[in-house]
Design a protein around this motif. Structure first.
Motif, PDB file in Angstrom:
ATOM      1  N   ILE A  42       0.956  -1.214  -0.024  1.00 10.77           N
ATOM      2  CA  ILE A  42       0.233   0.026   0.070  1.00 10.77           C
ATOM      3  C   ILE A  42       0.886   1.172  -0.019  1.00 10.77           C
ATOM      4  O   ILE A  42       1.620   1.717   1.205  1.00 10.77           O
TER       5      ILE A  42
ATOM      6  N   ARG B  70      -7.873   0.622  -6.234  1.00 14.00           N
ATOM      7  CA  ARG B  70      -7.420   1.870  -5.985  1.00 14.00           C
ATOM      8  C   ARG B  70      -5.738   1.994  -6.359  1.00 14.00           C
ATOM      9  O   ARG B  70      -5.085   3.113  -6.473  1.00 14.00           O
TER      10      ARG B  70
ATOM     11  N   LEU C  95      -8.678  -2.203  -2.170  1.00 14.14           N
ATOM     12  CA  LEU C  95      -7.143  -1.650  -2.580  1.00 14.14           C
ATOM     13  C   LEU C  95      -6.791  -1.758  -3.745  1.00 14.14           C
ATOM     14  O   LEU C  95      -5.971  -0.602  -4.406  1.00 14.14           O
TER      15      LEU C  95
ATOM     16  N   ALA D 194     -11.474  -0.433   3.430  1.00 12.25           N
ATOM     17  CA  ALA D 194     -10.580  -0.328   2.708  1.00 12.25           C
ATOM     18  C   ALA D 194      -9.768   0.884   2.999  1.00 12.25           C
ATOM     19  O   ALA D 194      -8.552   1.183   2.860  1.00 12.25           O
ATOM     20  N   THR D 195     -10.575   2.153   2.939  1.00  8.53           N
ATOM     21  CA  THR D 195     -10.409   3.531   3.195  1.00  8.53           C
ATOM     22  C   THR D 195      -9.145   3.451   4.512  1.00  8.53           C
ATOM     23  O   THR D 195      -8.337   4.209   4.669  1.00  8.53           O
TER      24      THR D 195
ATOM     25  N   THR E  45       2.015  -4.330   4.034  1.00  5.82           N
ATOM     26  CA  THR E  45       0.965  -4.071   5.035  1.00  5.82           C
ATOM     27  C   THR E  45       0.267  -5.716   5.060  1.00  5.82           C
ATOM     28  O   THR E  45      -0.613  -6.100   4.190  1.00  5.82           O
TER      29      THR E  45
ATOM     30  N   GLU F  18      -6.038   1.782   4.140  1.00  2.00           N
ATOM     31  CA  GLU F  18      -5.230   2.622   3.474  1.00  2.00           C
ATOM     32  C   GLU F  18      -4.689   3.526   4.232  1.00  2.00           C
ATOM     33  O   GLU F  18      -3.578   4.250   4.292  1.00  2.00           O
ATOM     34  N   SER F  19      -5.408   4.327   4.906  1.00  2.00           N
ATOM     35  CA  SER F  19      -5.156   5.488   5.905  1.00  2.00           C
ATOM     36  C   SER F  19      -4.191   4.891   6.822  1.00  2.00           C
ATOM     37  O   SER F  19      -2.897   5.939   7.414  1.00  2.00           O
TER      38      SER F  19
ATOM     39  N   HIS G  11      -3.089  -0.178  -5.449  1.00  2.00           N
ATOM     40  CA  HIS G  11      -2.198  -0.757  -4.625  1.00  2.00           C
ATOM     41  C   HIS G  11      -2.079  -2.214  -5.258  1.00  2.00           C
ATOM     42  O   HIS G  11      -2.681  -2.691  -6.139  1.00  2.00           O
TER      43      HIS G  11
END
Length: 312
Positions: free
Chosen positions: A144, A169, A166, A272-273, A149, A276-277, A171
């Protein structure tokens, strides 16, 4: 004890087989490489027969200083200890003695297209990766934003679905469902997929997804250094969850501790957000920026300033 067959070493490193075919099923158990020097002079007290033997230009030139009779005597002495294989670098002219004695003792005589230094480095890295102890972790490993991760959690919590989002997006997937983890060195954990599971995701209700066919070759890579563990768990009403990020949780694999974040899963939360964060936030920490520490420091300064103004 982990071991690898010589034939696999040959195939994976594009080595040519010159002699000793009957020894291709020999097992290699040692990741260190032996480069004989004093052994070729007849001193065998510290010879480690478990190691693969590498002969480059220096070793070969040193051996050629002796008579053929003496060379054969010393090669026989080395071969009598049954090393798993002997590999020559590209610029070495392999003596017929090694060919004949390799067949006689059943020790594979191999030739590389690399020079000695490059070959030594490649063989060591290869054997270390193949022979080191491994653990199997139930989870998904993602790259990521450059941060390896590892997403773990109970079956059905949504790890693979999170990974799919992900990947959409941009990744990168390393492994789904099962991650093989090994310690390259203390502080360095590497994760990869078992060969049979490479490129694949299992999504309940959809089935098996080939991420390379669906998203392109950039959606998958073979290995990644693990730098963060994210655990997904079902939300528990009365459980305490860190809201500031000041609690520094870690998890340990082998001798290496990795930062860990626990994310509660609840309907309406975009997992997922959140993952990712968490990865991006951890990446900032590695770069020296810690948002929670900075905020608390600013609050402390503000409170101290207010107190000073009140006392004036």
């Amino acid at each position: 004890m982990n071991g690898i067959k010589v034939i696999h070493l040959v195939k994976d490193n594009q080595l040519s087989i010159l002699a000793g075919n009957q020894g291709l099923e020999n097992y290699i158990y040692e990741d260190m490489i032996s480069r004989p020097g004093i052994e070729l002079a007849g001193f065998m007290d510290f010879f480690d027969a478990k190691r693969v033997i590498l002969i480059g230009s220096k070793e070969n030139s040193f051996s050629n200083l002796f008579s053929l009779t003496l060379q054969e005597e010393r090669i026989r002495d080395i071969f009598s200890h049954r090393p798993p294989a002997v590999i020559f670098s590209v610029n070495v002219d392999v003596s017929p003695l090694y060919i004949r004695l390799g067949d006689e003792y059943g020790i594979p005589i191999l030739k590389s297209n690399l020079r000695t230094t490059a070959l030594n480095s490649k063989l060591y890295s290869y054997l270390q990766e193949k022979l080191t102890e491994r653990k199997t972790v139930h989870g998904v490993l993602m790259d990521i934003g450059g941060l390896g991760t590892l997403i773990i959690g109970k079956s059905g919590i949504g790890k693979s679905e999170t990974a799919l989002e992900l990947i959409k997006r941009g990744h990168i997937l390393i492994s789904d469902d099962r991650v093989d983890v090994y310690q390259k060195d203390v502080g360095i954990l590497i994760g990869q997929a078992p060969k049979i599971l490479e490129r694949y995701l299992e999504i309940r209700g959809i089935g098996i997804v080939d991420v390379v066919s669906m998203f392109g070759v950039g959606a998958y890579r073979e290995t990644k250094k693990i730098r963060l563990v994210v655990e997904l768990e079902k939300w528990e009403e009365n459980k305490y969850y860190d809201r500031l990020g000041l609690d520094l949780e870690t998890t340990k694999y082998f001798d290496t501790e990795i930062p860990k974040v626990t994310i509660p899963v609840l309907p309406g939360r975009n997992v997922a957000t959140l993952v990712e964060s968490a990865a991006m936030n951890e990446k900032l920490k590695y770069m020296g920026y810690h948002a929670a520490f900075n905020l608390t420091r600013e609050i402390t300064r503000h409170m101290k300033k207010q107190e000073e103004n009140h006392n004036e």
